[in-house]
Structure formats: C-alpha cells, structure tokens
Design an enzyme around this catalytic site. Sequence first.
Site, PDB file in Angstrom:
ATOM      1  N   GLY A 170     -13.268  24.709 -42.657  1.00  0.00           N
ATOM      2  CA  GLY A 170     -12.995  23.434 -43.281  1.00  0.00           C
ATOM      3  C   GLY A 170     -13.071  22.304 -42.267  1.00  0.00           C
ATOM      4  O   GLY A 170     -13.034  22.524 -41.051  1.00  0.00           O
ATOM      5  N   CYS A 171     -13.192  21.097 -42.767  1.00  0.00           N
ATOM      6  CA  CYS A 171     -13.348  19.948 -41.879  1.00  0.00           C
ATOM      7  C   CYS A 171     -12.108  19.722 -41.026  1.00  0.00           C
ATOM      8  O   CYS A 171     -12.187  19.620 -39.798  1.00  0.00           O
ATOM      9  CB  CYS A 171     -13.700  18.695 -42.687  1.00  0.00           C
ATOM     10  SG  CYS A 171     -12.593  18.379 -44.078  1.00  0.00           S
ATOM     11  N   TYR A 172     -10.937  19.652 -41.665  1.00  0.00           N
ATOM     12  CA  TYR A 172      -9.712  19.450 -40.885  1.00  0.00           C
ATOM     13  C   TYR A 172      -9.473  20.592 -39.892  1.00  0.00           C
ATOM     14  O   TYR A 172      -9.202  20.333 -38.714  1.00  0.00           O
ATOM     15  CB  TYR A 172      -8.498  19.336 -41.813  1.00  0.00           C
ATOM     16  CG  TYR A 172      -8.403  18.051 -42.601  1.00  0.00           C
ATOM     17  CD1 TYR A 172      -8.247  16.823 -41.960  1.00  0.00           C
ATOM     18  CD2 TYR A 172      -8.424  18.065 -43.991  1.00  0.00           C
ATOM     19  CE1 TYR A 172      -8.134  15.651 -42.702  1.00  0.00           C
ATOM     20  CE2 TYR A 172      -8.305  16.899 -44.732  1.00  0.00           C
ATOM     21  CZ  TYR A 172      -8.165  15.687 -44.085  1.00  0.00           C
ATOM     22  OH  TYR A 172      -8.042  14.533 -44.801  1.00  0.00           O
ATOM     23  N   THR A 191     -11.496  22.450 -38.365  1.00  0.00           N
ATOM     24  CA  THR A 191     -12.403  22.365 -37.220  1.00  0.00           C
ATOM     25  C   THR A 191     -11.867  21.390 -36.173  1.00  0.00           C
ATOM     26  O   THR A 191     -11.790  21.704 -34.975  1.00  0.00           O
ATOM     27  CB  THR A 191     -13.809  21.930 -37.694  1.00  0.00           C
ATOM     28  OG1 THR A 191     -14.315  22.912 -38.591  1.00  0.00           O
ATOM     29  CG2 THR A 191     -14.763  21.777 -36.514  1.00  0.00           C
TER      30      THR A 191
END
Lengths: 344, 344, 344, 344
Positions: free
Chosen positions: A147-149, A151
Amino acid sequence: MKVGIIGATGYGGLELIRFLHNHPEVEKIDLFTSSDEGTVFSSRFGHLLTIHDEPLKKIGVNTLSNFDVIFTSTPSGVTSKLLPPLVGVGPKLIDLSGDYRLKNPHDYEKWYKKDSAPTELLKDSVYGLTEWNEEEVKKASLIANPGCYPTAVLLSILPFIKEKLIDPSYLIIDAKSGISGAGNKPSQATHFSEANENFSIYKINEHQHIPEIEQAIDLFAGVKTTISFNTHLVPMTRGILATTYAPIFEGVTEEQLIDCLLDTYKNNPFVRIVTDVNSIGTNRVKGSNFCDILVKLDKRTNRVTIIGVIDNLVKGAAGQAIQNMNVQFGLPQTDGLDVVPLFI
Amino acid sequence: MKVGIIGATGYGGLELIRFLHNHPEVEKIDLFTSSDEGTVFSSRFGHLLTIHDEPLKKIGVNTLSNFDVIFTSTPSGVTSKLLPPLVGVGPKLIDLSGDYRLKNPHDYEKWYKKDSAPTELLKDSVYGLTEWNEEEVKKASLIANPGCYPTAVLLSILPFIKEKLIDPSYLIIDAKSGISGAGNKPSQATHFSEANENFSIYKINEHQHIPEIEQAIDLFAGVKTTISFNTHLVPMTRGILATTYAPIFEGVTEEQLIDCLLDTYKNNPFVRIVTDVNSIGTNRVKGSNFCDILVKLDKRTNRVTIIGVIDNLVKGAAGQAIQNMNVQFGLPQTDGLDVVPLFI
Amino acid sequence: MKVGIIGATGYGGLELIRFLHNHPEVEKIDLFTSSDEGTVFSSRFGHLLTIHDEPLKKIGVNTLSNFDVIFTSTPSGVTSKLLPPLVGVGPKLIDLSGDYRLKNPHDYEKWYKKDSAPTELLKDSVYGLTEWNEEEVKKASLIANPGCYPTAVLLSILPFIKEKLIDPSYLIIDAKSGISGAGNKPSQATHFSEANENFSIYKINEHQHIPEIEQAIDLFAGVKTTISFNTHLVPMTRGILATTYAPIFEGVTEEQLIDCLLDTYKNNPFVRIVTDVNSIGTNRVKGSNFCDILVKLDKRTNRVTIIGVIDNLVKGAAGQAIQNMNVQFGLPQTDGLDVVPLFI
Amino acid sequence: MKVGIIGATGYGGLELIRFLHNHPEVEKIDLFTSSDEGTVFSSRFGHLLTIHDEPLKKIGVNTLSNFDVIFTSTPSGVTSKLLPPLVGVGPKLIDLSGDYRLKNPHDYEKWYKKDSAPTELLKDSVYGLTEWNEEEVKKASLIANPGCYPTAVLLSILPFIKEKLIDPSYLIIDAKSGISGAGNKPSQATHFSEANENFSIYKINEHQHIPEIEQAIDLFAGVKTTISFNTHLVPMTRGILATTYAPIFEGVTEEQLIDCLLDTYKNNPFVRIVTDVNSIGTNRVKGSNFCDILVKLDKRTNRVTIIGVIDNLVKGAAGQAIQNMNVQFGLPQTDGLDVVPLFI
C-alpha cells in the site's frame, strides 16, 4: 515483454501506462476492463490521445494467459476473485490492490470488511516491498504490491527497528496524502470545491493499512507491535509524507541513526537519505519512484522524528509494481523508472 | 471605540481590519506603519479599495495614546522595543506577536534567537487564551495574544490534562498549517510554483511555539511536561489542524473524554465539539473564530487521537485578539466575530 | 423579516445563509428541501454546527406563504414548476436559477433544453441586475436574479454600449470561473484530482448565459447584438473574471472610458472602478458583493480590453439576491452585505 | 553528445535537465552559472539529489567551446551579451530567452525595454517553431527558441491564416498561463497566499510576446496584422491555454477547419488535433511536449474559437528546445521527449 493491465482506468493503472511506455523491455501493453469493453481509451483519457487510441479489451483467462505479466490495479475485493484462475497459467501476477497483502484472512475481513482471497494464495503471495524482500520477489509468481502509506512508513522506520535503535512499542505514525490516493471515483469529499483549501483527517485509527504495517514490521524486523496510525487528506493531487515519532533506546545518537539509513539503503537506487530539512517535501519526489527519508533526534525528549516521502502513485503504487516486475525478470531495478522528479 | 493597528500590512493586520469593520462598538480604525508612511493603503491592498483609501500613519507615542486599544501585529522582535513606552499611557495593548508570551526571557532568547522584552513587562502581560484566562484578560492592560499553533493545540488538549484523563508525559503533537502562517514576505519556500502541490515539514523539533505550549500547560493545568511538537506546511492559504496523540489513564472511556470537552466549553461560543469525523476539517472553520475539537479513543493502543482545528488568521490571530478586546471592554465575546465560516 | 430558503444545500444557498446571518432586519431563516426532509442541516454541512442544527423542512405552499421573502436557489428546471403556485400568495420571490431570466420561452427551451416557466410569469418577472434596474426591482414580486457570468459581463460593458463608446457589433467576451460555479454535485470534471492543476474550456459557444447577456444589452442599452462568449474553468473555488474585447468608436479616449464608468456607478456602493492593473483579480473581491471593473484602451488596435471581476457566489448569486431584497423592502443596499473581501 | 546548460536554476533549465536525463544520445550534462559557482546543485534543488550532486560551473568561452550544444535559459537581457563570443566557436546554441527572437532591434528595445542583441546575430538566428521551420532549424547554429505563449498561439492559428480560412485582420487572442511562467524569483504577485485562489490579468496589451506573434504570422503565413493579445495568471503551476477568436472567410465550414489542422500536422508527432471539448485542458499535456489544438465554428457569429494548449515549461520552453536540438543533429524529433503526459 507483453504486459496486460487490468484496471487501467484507475490512477494506479494510468501511472503503469505512463512508465511502461518508456520501459526498454516492454513491447506491448494491453488494457483490460470488466465493464467498459470497447471504449476507446483515449476518448475517456484525453492525455493518451495518439498513445492509446485502441479499445479496452474484455478480461478472460484465455486471453490473459499469453502475457508475460499482468498488473491488476483494482479496488479492494476484486482480485480476491479475479486472480485465482490466473495463478499458474503463465503470466507473473502483480496485484496493486490490498487483497493479497494480509496473510491472515481474518485480518482482511476485519479491516476491509469484505471476503478474503483464498488462504492458500495468501500464503503463496509475496509482499513486494522491493528493498526489503528482493530475494522473495525474484521467485514470486504472485506479488502483493504494498500500500502507499505502508511503503512510505516502512521504508523510513524499518531500519531503526531492525537495528534496535528505536523502541517499537511506542510508534506514533501521522501520515498525510494527496487526494489522488482516494481514487478516481467522484464523491462529496473529493469534489473540488469541498476538497480544495481543506485539510482533514479520515478513518481515525481505522485505516486498513494498520495491520499491513504491523505485519511487515514483524516480517522484516521480527517485532510484534501495535502502532498508532492516522491519515490526513492534503489539498494537492500527489504525494505522501509520513511523520513517525518514537523513543530511542538509551544512548543512541543522531549520527548512528543517519548511518543506519545510509548503510541499509546503500545499494538501493530509489531510496535517498536527506539531511537538510529544507530539502524534503512531496514535490522533491513528484512523478518519480524515489522514497526520501530524513531522521532527526530531539534531545529534549529523546524521541526521533522520522520522515518518509513518496509519490503515492509511483513508489506507492505503479512504480514499485514495475520495480518488482524488473526484479522478477532479472532486469535492472531502474528499467523504465529512471526519471527525474518534476519538482514544480 | 477608537482602534489603532500597527502592522496593518501583515496578514494578521488585514484580518483585524476585516473583522473590526463590522464591530458594532468600533467607530474609528487607524492604520500605522514604521516604514510606509503616506502610502495609500488600498493602493497596496486592492481588496480595500473604497474601504481604506487613507494613507498609512506614522507611529508615535503621542498619536497612539489617544486610542482606546492598540493592536500590534508585527514580526517577532518588534514590539519588545515598540510597546514599553506605550504601557500605561492610555490604550489597552494587544500584541499578536510572540514577544510577550514567554514569561522567562531566557526561553525567548533561546527559541526566538532575539533580545527579549523587558522582564517586568513579561511579568505583567496576560496570556490571552480567552477561554482559559477570561478573568485575567478582563483586567489586563497588555495582552500577549497566543500563537496560532498553541491556540489549536491548547484548546484541544488542556481539558484532558486538567481533568487527568490523559497522561501528559507522552504528548506527541503533529500540527499542519496553511501557508499564510508564514506571513506576507515572499521567499523561495512560499513562492507559488514551489509551495503549490507540496507538503513539507519545517523547523523539526525547533519551533518557537514549543515553550509557549509547555508554559500554558503548566499555567492552566498545573503540569510540567516536555512535548514532541512538529509543524508542516499545507499547500492551502488558511487553516491549522493539530493532531495530538497521548496515552489515556487506565479506565478512561471515550464517553468521558467527550463529556469533558462538552463540560469545559459549555459556555464558550467559539469552541465546537465535533463527534463525526467527516465533519471536521479546516474549511469548516474558514474565515471564522471557531475552534473545532474532536477526540477518539483507540482501544487497540489505549491512546487518544485529539484534533483541534482553527483558522490560523482568525482564532489563531486577529479573531482571538478581538475576542480579548471584547472581554477587556466588557462586551459580548461575539461582538464583531459572529460570522458563518465560508466552507467553500 | 422572515426568510425562507429553498435549495439551501447548494452553494448559492449556503452563501444566502452566510450573509443573512448578519442581516440586521432578518430575524428568522428557515431552510427547505424537496428531498432531505428532516435531515439536521449541520450534520451535512459541518461548518454550520451550532448555527443551523435544525432539521430541513418540507416545501409546502401553506408554510411558505407566511414568509416575507423566499429565495429559491435550485438547479434549472425546478422553479419553473415550483414557483407558479407561490406567486401572489404573500412572500416576495427571488429566484437564483435561470428559469425566469429569458423573456422568450423559446430561448429558454433552446439554450436550457428544458420546459420553460409559464409565459405570463416570464413577462412579470423582473431581471434583478440591481445597479441597472433598481426602479423595477423595487416594485417586483418575482425577481429573476442574474446569472454569475452575465453579472460580471454586463456591469463591465453596459456603460460603454449605452454611452456609444464601443461598437457593440463585435463583442468578444472571454470569461473564466472558479469551480464552485459548477455546483455541489460531484462529477468526473469536478473531481479534485482531475480539476486541480487544470485549466479548461467548456460549452464552447453554447453557454446558456449567451441569450441572457444579449437580452440585457437590448433591455438596458437598447442594442440588439450577437456576441461571442466562452467560459473557462479555473482550478480555484470562487471568482469570475471576464475579459471583453471591442472596437471603440472613432476618437474615443481612455479618459472618456474611465469617466463613463465613474459616472455610471457613482452612487453604487458595490461597483468599484480600478485603474491599476496590479490591483484587479478575483481575490480582491473574494467573499464580498463587490464588482471590480477596469478598462484599457489599446492604441495599436483601437480596441478596448474591459475586465469585470466578481465573486460568483456573492455578487454573482446570493449577494446580489440579498441586494435585490434590500431594494424591494426599501432598506439600504448594503444591509447585511457590507463586508471586507478576504483577499487571502 | 555533450550538453551545457546555462541558467540551470531557472524552471526552463530544470526541465532541460529532466528531459536530457533520458535522452538516448546525451552522455554528459554540465550545469553553468554566472553567480553561484561551486554550489552543489542538489543542495538548492533537493529533487535532484543523487542525480546532480556536482557543483555549478563557471561560465567561460574556453570551457563552453567543447560542448556539442549549449542551451541558455536565462532572463531577458542576458544572452544578448553572453552569446556573441560563443557564436561560431563550436557548439550549436539554443537560446530559450527572448533576446534573439525579434528581427528588428527597435522592436526588442520597445517591448523589452532593454538593449538589443547585435543586429547581425538577430539576422542569423533561426526562430525555432519546429513544426513550421524545420528546414531552417536543421541548418541553424543559433536558435531563438519561441516564447511559451507564441508557441501555443501560433501552432493553433497559423494553419488557418496560411490557408486563408480565417480573417487575420481581427484576431483576438486571450491567453492564460500557470504561474511557473513568471519564473523562479519570489515576488508579492507570486507569493503563495496572494497567488493562490486568484485569477488575474497582467501587462494588458503590453506583453512582449505580441511582436513575436505578429512577426511569426508574417514569416510563416505571409500576413502582416495587428493582434489583440492578453495574458492571465491561473492559480496552478504549469500549462498554457490560449483562446483565439477570429471571423471566418465566407463559406468556410467546421469540417474544412478540422481538415486543415489534420493535414497541416499529419507528420508532426507532438501536435494533436482534439475534437471533443471535454478532452482538452492543460492537464492533458502536463509534463509533455504535446500541443493540443481544437477548433469550433460558431454559426451564430461566423467566428471561430481556436484553442491551443501546451505545458509552458515543455513545448513552451525546454521540450521544444530539445526538439530543435534533435532536428539540428538529424535525430528523430521524439528522442528524449516521447513521454506520456501526467494528467493528474
């Protein structure tokens, strides 16, 4: 290489198209859809005029089996059903949704409030945090792209937890994201007039990336912990900046912390260690696959402030997915991703 | 009432002008400057055409002594020198800069890196956090108007510290501000093309509002503590949202926390307790003197997330200053400030 | 005065609420809806917490007849049906939609592609461009409040056409609006990530404000003409700036043009004549009922450039509607509207 | 190829760096400065960390003569003095400033209010509007790269003037630009809080791009005319959209107009003809070298509306400069420039 993209109309899909267009080993990109079969892609996305004027194709196992790699960039709850028949039939599978990230199906059901993917596939899938899992990624046939967060958070805090420089029992993670993270579906909260000039918090203590981060801390640093994690919406399109606070273990110095970062990432082209606070911000990585990290020790409190910055659509989605593809196929990690951030 | 504004060209000054224009008891507003004497005000600020077409006046003790109240909205380091001759000569003084907030001159010199105001005046000045210091404000002749961040933070966390619901020894305060907080002086960091679409952190662990918050926690809740406090820049003009994390004391419930807020602020027209996370954000208070507060208890971690939201230029500066003026002159707190937020 | 607002959930409605809150003669504001009866208003619009916590009321002729004035701020095609039964039953009616602006029902049907309001009511309604129609507005029972673009355009060009300083046969009007003009309904074009950082044109030569402008040029300046008119979307929330190009009649000077403006508007509190190009822009009128106008003569081409600037939600909608109400009730035009623009 | 960039700290310079980084034939990029010699480039521009960590070099004829091509991206008035000694000593010269665009030195002095470059060099320089001047560009040793506005305007209107479809005697050109066009030097007008949420007009009828456009209409379409041209500032970073209005010659149809565009640009990879008004906007070309063009005929007025859209920093500056370099060196025009627009 022949590449298929399922979910091309989402923002992750658009970024896959943008980067794969310049990938030296990719010769064919086909776009698939579950619902808009036949729609000329550039009629919906004018920026792709003269680049992708072909119609969207229908998803089907037969067609998809001929590709070298399939990226799925779909809302959660889609690939849990879509991917099982494709496992083992040929193409490497890289899933950008959250459906294959949590190893425990109960965690998925609790946080996503949807049915989990088959337990067996969850077991076999590889969590594609490239810098921390390169060997597994190489061998993987199904990659759960992070997921973006997670990462931004994991790349910036894992080194300190693994090297026992900070106390993982009191991690406060305060994350902020541009609005593209909310996807391409219009809503009142993302309606320009109401999102513009507004900074807000959402899903307080309930974001589905919480168990993903905790699982990865256990996986890569061998520590079970319970984190505080909140997410805010910034009136801009791209970018995540995550600020983490943690107590240091006694005697740890700022120099040690910086050295730990430099050492951990010395061979990783996409992680940059920043030491000047004036040089860190989401526009320094905009449009690129970089993750910028900065750490400061507050001697008044003996706590560290750790900053992780990424472009949520690139290192937080499409860029890392291609980086994983490169690793799977034995290519340089930077193939197709060696671009200069836009800054302005 | 006759009102003088020193520092009218700053954003705090402009907001004083905007609100005092509709104040029922204010009949005269004079604008003073140290440097641009004679400049027609609306030629610099076109939005004031037909409203303030008079020239800026020169600062002088004689002239200023005839006013009922003088607001000073100047950069730090100015009023420490400017105000001493004006104390006791007539007008009530309300200082929007940081020069009279810290009681200990060494703190000022350490955090502001400038010479402090005279120690005696520091002692006599009253910290104008209206909701928590109304009785002192009533009697004050020199008011140190609180900083923008401290206002959002203190209003949202003081009730819980005073009522011993949260542990003040581990306060993590992560604050975010619109760019107007950086003032009206152009710089590379506030240049549109470089500030737009950029979220960044600044002054890590070094913001001058840290000692102000710690001092006020001691003053109003009787607790000495050392906080973690960081500030971020949001690509929007107005608004502050501060997110505070703290452990609860054992057994505290979310209901208790909400009741504590409702009870503390039941007679305060400008503090609103929000319970729906979708209803909190900087645009909900934009252009108004409201402070919106929300609290959530995370049962996984036994920590609270506390949100405080203000318009940094209003409740965080000009609005609170006028609220203090109202209290000093025995007027309703809402005089001139009873406006509906813009939202969009 | 008792005021009812139908369509309170739209952005025009929200601005009516914001200004009427501070109107000295308004003692009661009731909010009506066709669909969300019973919804607590502040639960949908958090910025109104503690201000409008009452539920939305059901629209009904009986209830509405007791009000002094009813504002309707609804999408086009609604009040053509809603208002007829209310005409003559008591309240003054002020319609912010386009349904009563065009005198010729065929024009409405052609440009709006909807059924027209009853022809008789079209005849009786008064076009509420306050500065140009004050005497008619005074007597009106049904006011067609002007569109946002026509307000900015007409106020800036009518003086020159009426005084025969510019040639009305070649008017090129290039208008730009903030995104709030598109209303509060989410769509792909107004989705933050796709509207942000994007400047675009829409409805080329097909905007429904074209016949409204042409009709008003005829009505107020006695000239029938066919205009070129286009509209653009600016990535900001509020504001309209309209740039008009026209040939001058031979011998006309810039001084004559400026004098014409000064003379036309000398008794109008909301129209400001700007002469410094650095002092005109949408943020100079933001949140206010001002219309700023600037004219420049280009001696190379013998054409003028005329700029008209308003806040589309205020002078272009709610503000002008209240200004009309003030005129209807014999109040000063500035009642409730005498506010300082926000600028930042 | 060895490339030198003078003026690397400007936004044009930064974009040259961004694109040349991925140019297949460029092996060396050196950055030069007149004032900041020795400054580590990435310490000023954090986004270039790990990419350009070398110090800025001092400008000197000896050093510069060894390069294959020198780009100058400096404020006006610099290269008129800087370039003369470099002409003929080796490198191809591509000037992104306005100093070599106007053939008549008096025009330069009138519109730029600065001393002109030497008349001889003005004569020899080639105006680098690639699509219209490819043969000259091939042979040029000094290229005057077109201005941002002229690029968007000329590409969109030249075909119709040349083919005698529109009347060039009445061209109204209303242009709008993102704020990056104002350069990287902070000022009040580009200060975030004052530029954000503001749409404004500047330099009414006095923009220095007026004579450049008129000269190019003469050069490429053989028509002398006097245009109306105005420029507006849009609160976004990148992008230009120019709207041109002109009368058609009798009998011209929309089909003819579209065919004219398709035919003119059929072999030009960077010009795209758009027919759907919903598919044109600055974000459709963001970050790319595309120029998108749309034309609509208004039958009510017999006038056309012509839209030209570019990224001002790419097709309007660095991208077109590299396109010209490619032509000069016999490379495919798309080398280094074949990228997908960002859209969001």
